[in-house]
Design a protein around this motif. Structure first.
Motif, mmCIF file in Angstrom:
data_model
loop_
_atom_site.group_PDB
_atom_site.id
_atom_site.type_symbol
_atom_site.label_atom_id
_atom_site.label_comp_id
_atom_site.label_asym_id
_atom_site.label_seq_id
_atom_site.Cartn_x
_atom_site.Cartn_y
_atom_site.Cartn_z
ATOM 1 N N ARG A 101 24.613 36.156 64.135
ATOM 2 C CA ARG A 101 23.766 35.221 63.408
ATOM 3 C C ARG A 101 24.468 34.513 62.260
ATOM 4 O O ARG A 101 24.639 33.302 62.274
ATOM 5 C CB ARG A 101 22.547 35.984 62.906
ATOM 6 N N GLU A 102 24.838 35.232 61.235
ATOM 7 C CA GLU A 102 25.409 34.595 60.048
ATOM 8 C C GLU A 102 26.752 33.945 60.353
ATOM 9 O O GLU A 102 27.059 32.875 59.849
ATOM 10 C CB GLU A 102 25.535 35.597 58.901
ATOM 11 N N GLN A 103 27.532 34.588 61.186
ATOM 12 C CA GLN A 103 28.829 34.011 61.545
ATOM 13 C C GLN A 103 28.655 32.700 62.293
ATOM 14 O O GLN A 103 29.475 31.800 62.160
ATOM 15 C CB GLN A 103 29.626 34.997 62.406
ATOM 16 N N THR A 109 27.668 29.451 59.860
ATOM 17 C CA THR A 109 28.690 28.894 58.971
ATOM 18 C C THR A 109 29.507 27.779 59.623
ATOM 19 O O THR A 109 29.611 26.683 59.065
ATOM 20 C CB THR A 109 29.586 30.012 58.419
#
Length: 161
Positions: free
Chosen positions: A47-49, A52
């Motif tokens: 998710r977070e990767q 970005t």
């Protein structure tokens, strides 16, 4: 999917170095590589990767489109749509995804009027992602209505809405 991640990461590293030396030549390639990386990471559920690089790609295309709109607006539209798709795929940032996909649609619509054979499919994909974003925001009735309109338009051969 895991095997596709390594070349995507390597492409970003290479284009980032090249863009530092010659941004005019390599920023578009860096932005494209960032979109690919975001898509790969979201496919792996990271998710977070995933968010970005997708966000960075939008920032780069936005800057390039300000300098050269004729050449870069289609890529900005694609990047905005891709960011929305990544958000849906990782179930995050639905408000930002709504803004991003809505902007992509607003950029695609005039492009479709100019070159329907090139951009109609991309506009349709952006609208389908918009329906997914609406679902993610809990606006299921709007999403269902939009999908119905898209299906009717596709059935009549008129394209989108």
């Amino acid at each position: 999917r895991e095997q596709a991640l390594t070349p995507a990461e390597e492409a970003v590293r290479i284009y980032r170095r090249l863009a530092e030396v010659n941004p005019d030549a390599y920023l578009p390639d860096l932005a494209g590589s960032l979109n690919n990386l975001g898509n790969r990471l979201s496919g792996l559920g990271r998710r977070e990767q995933a968010l970005t690089p997708a966000e960075e790609a939008v920032r780069i295309w936005r800057r390039l489109a300000e300098a050269n709109p004729d050449a870069c607006l289609p890529d900005l539209a694609m990047s905005l749509w891709a960011y929305g798709w990544v958000c849906v795929n990782v179930k995050a940032n639905y408000v930002e995804a709504l803004e991003s996909v809505t902007e992509a649609i607003s950029l695609y619509e005039p492009l479709v009027r100019q070159l329907p054979q090139v951009f109609a499919g991309q506009l349709l994909s952006a609208y389908r992602t918009l329906a997914d974003v609406l679902d993610g925001l809990g606006r299921t009735e709007e999403a269902a209505e939009l999908r119905q309109q898209l299906d009717e338009a596709a059935g009549s051969g008129t394209g989108t809405q």
